[in-house]
Design a protein around this motif. Structure first.
Motif, PDB file in Angstrom:
ATOM      1  N   PHE A 146       1.086  -1.245   0.074  1.00  9.09           N
ATOM      2  CA  PHE A 146       0.070  -0.078  -0.002  1.00  9.09           C
ATOM      3  C   PHE A 146       0.830   1.260  -0.093  1.00  9.09           C
ATOM      4  O   PHE A 146       1.629   1.462   0.901  1.00  9.09           O
ATOM      5  CB  PHE A 146      -1.026  -0.145   1.440  1.00  9.09           C
ATOM      6  N   MET A 180       1.314   3.890   2.936  1.00  6.54           N
ATOM      7  CA  MET A 180       1.809   3.353   4.182  1.00  6.54           C
ATOM      8  C   MET A 180       3.301   3.063   4.320  1.00  6.54           C
ATOM      9  O   MET A 180       3.718   2.689   3.343  1.00  6.54           O
ATOM     10  CB  MET A 180       0.912   2.049   4.731  1.00  6.54           C
ATOM     11  N   ALA A 222      -6.134  -5.580  -0.552  1.00  9.23           N
ATOM     12  CA  ALA A 222      -6.707  -5.322   0.417  1.00  9.23           C
ATOM     13  C   ALA A 222      -7.844  -6.221   0.762  1.00  9.23           C
ATOM     14  O   ALA A 222      -7.960  -6.805   1.953  1.00  9.23           O
ATOM     15  CB  ALA A 222      -7.217  -3.769   0.663  1.00  9.23           C
ATOM     16  N   VAL A 246      -7.168   1.944   1.984  1.00 10.72           N
ATOM     17  CA  VAL A 246      -6.552   1.845   1.079  1.00 10.72           C
ATOM     18  C   VAL A 246      -6.940   2.635  -0.242  1.00 10.72           C
ATOM     19  O   VAL A 246      -5.946   3.593  -0.707  1.00 10.72           O
ATOM     20  CB  VAL A 246      -6.369   0.354   0.574  1.00 10.72           C
ATOM     21  N   LEU A 252      -7.115  -3.630   8.453  1.00 12.34           N
ATOM     22  CA  LEU A 252      -8.342  -3.805   7.489  1.00 12.34           C
ATOM     23  C   LEU A 252      -9.418  -4.888   7.936  1.00 12.34           C
ATOM     24  O   LEU A 252     -10.526  -4.576   7.216  1.00 12.34           O
ATOM     25  CB  LEU A 252      -7.593  -4.412   5.996  1.00 12.34           C
ATOM     26  N   ARG A 275     -13.834  -1.281   4.735  1.00  8.73           N
ATOM     27  CA  ARG A 275     -12.460  -0.782   4.999  1.00  8.73           C
ATOM     28  C   ARG A 275     -11.526  -0.933   4.035  1.00  8.73           C
ATOM     29  O   ARG A 275     -10.436   0.140   4.090  1.00  8.73           O
ATOM     30  CB  ARG A 275     -12.154  -2.080   5.928  1.00  8.73           C
ATOM     31  N   ALA A 276     -11.591  -1.577   2.937  1.00  3.73           N
ATOM     32  CA  ALA A 276     -10.607  -1.732   1.854  1.00  3.73           C
ATOM     33  C   ALA A 276     -10.643  -0.142   1.275  1.00  3.73           C
ATOM     34  O   ALA A 276      -9.659   0.341   1.041  1.00  3.73           O
ATOM     35  CB  ALA A 276     -10.804  -2.840   0.698  1.00  3.73           C
TER      36      ALA A 276
END
Lengths: 259, 358
Positions: A100, A103, B246, B260, A115, B255-256
């Motif tokens: 990602f 991050m 994700a 993300v 997540l 949430r993904a």
């Protein structure tokens, strides 16, 4: 045969994209703590197949599926099964490293927990064990707070493996994990696979015959001929598939005569 | 003797881009091709007393086109004609746009600067007549009004726009086509119609008198298409691998998205909000119909008329006195400054944390 526990198995898996039948009647069993390689020419459906094993397949809008995938005896396509729960148990590493970008290295390792909304009491320890298991700890231990994109491609891929491992999956799916890596990084990823193998079930898609021979206990050869749906031509112990294949097409493929 | 390999880095030489090198022949002929038309044009302006713009378009441009084509042919052969023409066209049209934008900004800055003073920015318009000298009164109430009205509609529009964009990119919804068409239609909605609609709904029908919130409401349909479409584009640019990564970790879709996709699209979404604000901050017609105008500072969106910069500008230019027109220019400059401040601060705030490989 022995009393191996088949933790993950596919029964009569069929896949369609739109009206096109791309995989027909795939029956494969993946014993615990073994590495299974899926080989075959491009377009034979092996990547598609591996994506059915953790229900990533259904994210493609036109996807269709028939059959069963049993994880610990339970059909992951059964009624009321939450794909999110399946993916927690069955981790996946992709062809292209996909850390990602927003991050840091450490955050990437912990991203799975965040997540999935889980809490872990000892993050630092988890980061270290995960990175160690993915054999990248020594390279990054002094810069855990650097952005993940500051790593090289091979390191990024091992970071992605660490990210999956941090979730403690029972099964790890790897879709051509080394196709974007140089030989040195490939070797390290293969070493990682061999180190992980005693602890989990690993399924790896690869185009590299030597890689399959180096890491896999058993090998499945997929083929899709003349526009027919892909299917498994041969499945067995890796040595046998490569050295005494039953089907002449397997022989041709593993010896580089076509594909 | 052992062979010594010197590996100390060497400073980059000035000429290290061989591909950017132009042949002397090219430079000479290109210079020739611009100097001759320029000289002829200047001669015409000097002798025949032609207007500068007229000479530029009627004489310089055609000559320049011919000269560029000739240079193109001499350097590249036949394919050079098109090459030369394209170079001239590109330079001409880009400088045209640049001059256009520059002259708009310049006219606002040069005319508005005279009006700007602390009192103009901080005082309100109470007791001020159209002919009152610029030392007294200002746009303080209008700045606050504009910020409140636009701020309130931003607060409503951004979640709506984001939700629309998420529907268009992240889901497999069946009404995507209709939504997209509706957004396009909405983008073409004349702002006065939006204002009229809210006026008819809430004010003419007696539900409320002129009030700030009706203005915010009238701005929403104007802002929404911009925010939604630009957000959609920036979400679309986030690589599918990240999203899949994700999801493969066992993330629920929301949430993904939040952890993300959204951070990866952050700067694009900030741009979307910004373009949305910029789209409506100068809107006059809907505000004239809904918030009307006020001379006193009114910080309550839910009661009473409210001043805003565009309506202030509109009113004062309509009076037609020297002082009042100066006030209008001043208000125009204040709008430009506010947009500039928003733009810069949003850029700074969205500066991405991710650095490229060192």
């Amino acid at each position: 045969m022995s009393s191996r526990t088949y933790q993950l198995s596919a029964e009569n898996v069929n896949v369609w994209f739109g009206e096109r039948h791309v995989l027909k009647d795939v029956n494969l069993a993946f014993p615990s703590n073994q590495v299974t390689a899926l080989i075959g020419p491009s377009g034979c459906g092996k990547s598609t197949f591996i994506r059915t094993l953790n229900r990533m397949h259904e994210l493609i809008p036109s996807a269709g599926f028939g059959g069963k995938v049993l994880l610990d005896g339970e059909d992951i396509y059964g009624d009321g099964v939450d794909p999110v729960k399946v993916r927690l148990k069955v981790g996946m590493v992709f062809q292209k490293p996909n850390p990602f970008p927003t991050m840091t290295i450490q955050e990437n390792v912990l991203s799975g927990l965040k997540l999935s909304g889980r809490k872990n009491p000892n993050n630092e320890e988890l980061v270290e064990t995960s990175l160690r298991r993915a054999s990248i700890w020594n390279e990054v231990k002094d810069r855990l707070n650097d952005p993940a994109l500051s790593l090289s491609g091979g390191q990024q891929q091992r970071l992605c493996i660490a990210r999956s491992l941090a979730m403690g999956p029972d099964v790890l799916l790897m879709d051509e994990p080394c196709s974007a890596l140089d030989p040195g990084s490939t070797r390290r990823v293969e070493e990682t696979i061999l180190e992980l193998a005693p602890q989990m079930t690993i399924v790896i898609v690869t185009h590299n015959m030597q890689q399959a021979q180096r890491v896999a206990d058993q090998t499945a050869f997929f083929l899709s001929e003349d526009g027919n749906p892909g299917h498994v031509v041969e499945f067995g112990a890796t040595e046998q598939v490569f050295e005494q294949p039953v089907d002449p097409r397997t022989n041709d493929y593993v010896n580089g005569h076509f594909g | 003797m052992e062979k010594v390999i010197d590996l100390t880095p060497v400073a980059r030489p000035k000429a290290s881009q061989p591909w950017a090198r132009k042949s002397p022949k090219f430079i000479a002929s290109a210079a020739f091709a611009s100097i001759i038309p320029a000289a002829i044009t200047l001669a015409f302006i000097a002798t025949a007393g032609l207007d500068f713009m007229a000479a530029l378009i009627a004489i310089f441009l055609p000559l320049q086109v011919i000269a560029a084509a000739l240079v193109g042919v001499s350097v590249y052969g036949r394919r050079g004609i098109l090459e030369g023409l394209l170079v001239v066209a590109t330079i001409f049209f880009s400088s045209f746009v640049f001059v256009l934008l520059g002259s708009v900004i310049w006219s606002v800055v040069s005319n508005g600067a005279a009006a700007i003073s602390p009192s103009f920015i901080f005082q309100n318009n109470y007791y001020i007549q159209p002919k009152t000298s610029l030392e007294y009164g200002g746009v303080g109430h209008a700045i606050l009004g504009s910020l409140l009205i636009v701020g309130a509609s931003t607060l409503v529009t951004v979640p709506l726009g984001l939700a629309t964009a998420v529907y268009l990119t992240e889901t497999q919804g069946k009404s995507k086509g209709i939504i997209r068409t509706l957004l396009q239609a909405m983008a073409g909605l004349p702002s006065v119609v939006s204002g009229l609609f809210i006026y008819a709904m809430f004010i003419a029908s007696g539900i409320t008198t002129y009030a700030g919130w009706t203005g915010s409401l009238a701005l929403i349909p104007l802002m929404l298409p911009t925010v939604a479409r630009v957000t959609e584009e920036s979400l679309r640019l986030v690589p599918a691998e990240l999203r899949n990564g994700a999801l493969a970790l066992g993330a629920p879709a929301w949430r993904a998205f939040v952890q993300v996709t959204l951070p990866a699209a952050k700067s694009g979404i900030v741009t979307a909000v910004l373009l949305g604000v910029a789209r409506v901050i100068g809107e006059t017609a809907p505000l004239v119909l809904t918030t009307f105008a006020a001379d006193r500072t009114n910080l309550n969106l839910f009661s009473g008329q409210m001043g805003s910069l565009p309506t202030y500008l509109f009113n004062y230019i309509a009076f037609g006195f020297d002082e009042s027109i100066k006030r209008s220019w001043g208000a125009a400059l204040v709008i430009l400054i506010i947009v500039a401040i928003l733009f810069i601060s949003a850029r700074v705030a969205s500066g991405t944390r991710t650095k490229a490989r060192k």
